[in-house]
Design a protein around this motif. Sequence first.
Motif, mmCIF file in Angstrom:
data_model
loop_
_atom_site.group_PDB
_atom_site.id
_atom_site.type_symbol
_atom_site.label_atom_id
_atom_site.label_comp_id
_atom_site.label_asym_id
_atom_site.label_seq_id
_atom_site.Cartn_x
_atom_site.Cartn_y
_atom_site.Cartn_z
ATOM 1 N N ILE A 1 1.246 -1.079 0.172
ATOM 2 C CA ILE A 1 0.111 0.187 0.258
ATOM 3 C C ILE A 1 0.994 1.106 0.575
ATOM 4 C CG2 ILE A 1 -1.275 1.228 1.303
ATOM 5 C CD1 ILE A 1 -2.813 -0.794 2.334
ATOM 6 N N LEU A 2 1.016 2.594 -1.205
ATOM 7 C CA LEU A 2 1.691 3.381 -1.465
ATOM 8 C C LEU A 2 1.265 4.071 0.184
ATOM 9 C CD1 LEU A 2 1.531 3.901 -4.730
ATOM 10 C CD2 LEU A 2 3.062 2.647 -3.853
ATOM 11 N N LEU A 3 1.883 4.670 0.861
ATOM 12 C CA LEU A 3 1.558 5.877 2.181
ATOM 13 C C LEU A 3 2.458 7.263 1.823
ATOM 14 C CD1 LEU A 3 1.050 4.703 5.051
ATOM 15 C CD2 LEU A 3 3.429 6.390 4.756
ATOM 16 N N LYS A 4 1.627 8.516 2.196
ATOM 17 C CA LYS A 4 2.565 9.349 1.750
ATOM 18 C C LYS A 4 2.356 9.961 3.679
ATOM 19 C CE LYS A 4 2.548 14.307 0.106
ATOM 20 N NZ LYS A 4 2.130 14.810 -1.102
ATOM 21 N N ARG A 5 2.984 10.163 4.027
ATOM 22 C CA ARG A 5 3.547 11.094 5.212
ATOM 23 C C ARG A 5 3.308 12.573 5.426
ATOM 24 N NH1 ARG A 5 8.525 8.827 9.120
ATOM 25 N NH2 ARG A 5 7.278 9.098 10.834
ATOM 26 N N LEU A 6 2.179 13.132 5.804
ATOM 27 C CA LEU A 6 1.681 14.329 6.302
ATOM 28 C C LEU A 6 2.604 14.912 6.961
ATOM 29 C CD1 LEU A 6 -2.201 13.874 5.041
ATOM 30 C CD2 LEU A 6 -0.717 13.665 3.256
ATOM 31 N N ASP A 7 2.894 13.759 8.165
ATOM 32 C CA ASP A 7 3.362 14.844 9.102
ATOM 33 C C ASP A 7 5.007 13.609 9.040
ATOM 34 O OD1 ASP A 7 3.957 15.791 12.072
ATOM 35 O OD2 ASP A 7 1.891 15.999 12.400
ATOM 36 N N ASP A 8 6.099 13.994 9.266
ATOM 37 C CA ASP A 8 7.090 13.501 9.010
ATOM 38 C C ASP A 8 6.845 12.892 10.909
ATOM 39 O OD1 ASP A 8 7.846 13.337 7.420
ATOM 40 O OD2 ASP A 8 8.429 14.490 6.758
ATOM 41 N N GLY A 9 6.425 13.789 11.958
ATOM 42 C CA GLY A 9 6.755 13.057 13.267
ATOM 43 C C GLY A 9 5.740 12.561 13.669
ATOM 44 N N VAL B 1 -7.924 -1.797 9.178
ATOM 45 C CA VAL B 1 -7.551 -3.653 8.790
ATOM 46 C C VAL B 1 -7.767 -3.301 7.614
ATOM 47 C CG1 VAL B 1 -9.303 -5.232 8.950
ATOM 48 C CG2 VAL B 1 -8.279 -4.120 11.196
ATOM 49 N N VAL B 2 -7.279 -3.843 6.905
ATOM 50 C CA VAL B 2 -7.067 -3.454 4.729
ATOM 51 C C VAL B 2 -7.481 -5.176 4.847
ATOM 52 C CG1 VAL B 2 -5.434 -4.047 2.768
ATOM 53 C CG2 VAL B 2 -4.858 -2.279 5.481
ATOM 54 N N GLN B 3 -8.668 -4.991 3.567
ATOM 55 C CA GLN B 3 -9.236 -6.052 3.284
ATOM 56 C C GLN B 3 -10.142 -6.231 1.916
ATOM 57 O OE1 GLN B 3 -12.138 -6.335 7.345
ATOM 58 N NE2 GLN B 3 -13.015 -7.043 5.387
ATOM 59 N N ARG B 4 -9.223 -7.289 1.224
ATOM 60 C CA ARG B 4 -10.542 -6.875 -0.072
ATOM 61 C C ARG B 4 -11.540 -7.103 0.362
ATOM 62 N NH1 ARG B 4 -7.061 -9.736 -4.041
ATOM 63 N NH2 ARG B 4 -8.352 -8.679 -5.414
ATOM 64 N N VAL B 5 -12.407 -6.717 -1.408
ATOM 65 C CA VAL B 5 -13.647 -5.984 -0.666
ATOM 66 C C VAL B 5 -14.572 -6.407 -2.629
ATOM 67 C CG1 VAL B 5 -13.593 -3.935 -1.731
ATOM 68 C CG2 VAL B 5 -15.389 -4.107 -0.208
ATOM 69 N N GLU B 6 -15.644 -6.999 -2.982
ATOM 70 C CA GLU B 6 -16.107 -7.293 -3.691
ATOM 71 C C GLU B 6 -16.858 -5.909 -4.111
ATOM 72 O OE1 GLU B 6 -15.751 -10.129 -5.031
ATOM 73 O OE2 GLU B 6 -14.808 -10.450 -2.914
ATOM 74 N N THR C 1 -4.462 11.983 10.979
ATOM 75 C CA THR C 1 -3.222 10.560 11.887
ATOM 76 C C THR C 1 -2.153 10.335 10.959
ATOM 77 O OG1 THR C 1 -3.666 9.218 9.783
ATOM 78 C CG2 THR C 1 -5.059 9.353 12.109
ATOM 79 N N GLY C 2 -2.287 12.006 10.087
ATOM 80 C CA GLY C 2 -0.671 12.230 9.968
ATOM 81 C C GLY C 2 -0.576 11.638 8.211
ATOM 82 N N VAL C 3 -1.158 11.033 7.889
ATOM 83 C CA VAL C 3 -0.492 9.918 6.542
ATOM 84 C C VAL C 3 -2.019 9.775 5.300
ATOM 85 C CG1 VAL C 3 0.574 7.825 8.013
ATOM 86 C CG2 VAL C 3 -2.102 7.779 7.573
ATOM 87 N N ALA C 4 -1.898 9.574 4.252
ATOM 88 C CA ALA C 4 -2.850 9.655 3.195
ATOM 89 C C ALA C 4 -2.244 8.166 3.235
ATOM 90 C CB ALA C 4 -2.523 10.310 1.946
ATOM 91 N N ILE C 5 -3.025 7.259 2.099
ATOM 92 C CA ILE C 5 -2.961 6.038 1.714
ATOM 93 C C ILE C 5 -3.757 5.974 -0.088
ATOM 94 C CG2 ILE C 5 -2.266 4.603 3.823
ATOM 95 C CD1 ILE C 5 -5.818 3.412 3.433
ATOM 96 N N ALA C 6 -2.834 4.947 -0.509
ATOM 97 C CA ALA C 6 -3.793 4.980 -1.924
ATOM 98 C C ALA C 6 -3.437 3.627 -2.551
ATOM 99 C CB ALA C 6 -2.463 5.375 -3.342
ATOM 100 N N LEU C 7 -4.939 2.729 -1.663
ATOM 101 C CA LEU C 7 -5.049 1.517 -1.595
ATOM 102 C C LEU C 7 -5.878 0.973 -3.203
ATOM 103 C CD1 LEU C 7 -7.892 2.077 0.764
ATOM 104 C CD2 LEU C 7 -6.110 0.353 1.516
ATOM 105 N N PRO C 8 -4.738 -0.301 -3.109
ATOM 106 C CA PRO C 8 -5.163 -1.257 -4.424
ATOM 107 C C PRO C 8 -7.074 -1.030 -4.528
ATOM 108 C CG PRO C 8 -3.698 -2.192 -3.866
ATOM 109 C CD PRO C 8 -4.328 -1.228 -2.047
ATOM 110 N N GLU C 9 -7.345 -0.922 -5.861
ATOM 111 C CA GLU C 9 -8.356 -1.357 -6.570
ATOM 112 C C GLU C 9 -8.668 -2.435 -5.499
ATOM 113 O OE1 GLU C 9 -11.032 -0.388 -7.390
ATOM 114 O OE2 GLU C 9 -9.787 2.013 -7.753
ATOM 115 N N GLY C 10 -10.068 -2.931 -5.036
ATOM 116 C CA GLY C 10 -10.663 -4.106 -4.772
ATOM 117 C C GLY C 10 -10.474 -4.277 -3.333
ATOM 118 N N TYR C 11 -10.273 -3.391 -2.753
ATOM 119 C CA TYR C 11 -9.169 -3.488 -0.842
ATOM 120 C C TYR C 11 -9.981 -2.110 -0.799
ATOM 121 C CZ TYR C 11 -5.278 -6.693 -1.752
ATOM 122 O OH TYR C 11 -4.564 -7.891 -2.076
#
Length: 173
Positions: free
Chosen positions: A19-27, A129-134, A61-71
Amino acid sequence: MPEAMTLHSWPSLPPVVQILLKRLDDGVPVPSYARPGDAGADLCTSVDVRLGPGERALVPTGVAIALPEGYVALVHPRSGLALRHGLSIVNAPGTVDAGYRGEVKVLLVNTDPRTPVELSRGDRVAQLVVQRVERAEFEVVDDLPASERGVGGYGSTGGFGPSGSGPDQTTST
Ligand SMILES: O=c1ccn([C@H]2C[C@H](O)[C@@H](COP(=O)(O)OP(=O)(O)OP(=O)(O)O)O2)c(=O)[nH]1
Ligand SMILES: [Mg+2]
């Protein structure tokens, strides 16, 4: 599980999804699993928060994420904080969609009727909690196929007692 056996020695740990994650707050620590085999990666607040009894707040939470499609990533409460402080999540579990690129936030609520909850920047306040989703395709029909349950719900199998003991006395379903 035999005592000597740890999760490390299990041949069938679930597969890892990147999962790609971007820190928006390094602390602020990035989400991490406290122990092998944990379903949830702990999320930290990037701000100090004080929640009075019954109060809620949208906590970054100081983070942004890019979930793959289907998650999907679900924001769950932590049971220890719920037990000790009455800290929960209003929309539990929160839903982070695969297309969402904004900051992951947690809608915390203090359910304790008397005591405030004080949270400090960096505290672990929830778990992801990361899950696959239909993805569903809804097909409109005139009649649904019959089932054993039918339209019974909301206590139709009884209350705390064994199932089949009849509907709850206090509900009419
Ligand atoms: O606990 C949560 C819940 C949601 N979100 C973000 C990610 C999610 O993809 C977006 C929208 O959430 P949701 O679909 O639950 O809210 P909505 O009220 O339906 O808003 P929208 O109309 O933007 O979908 O907000 C979080 O960061 N944390
Ligand atoms: Mg939505």
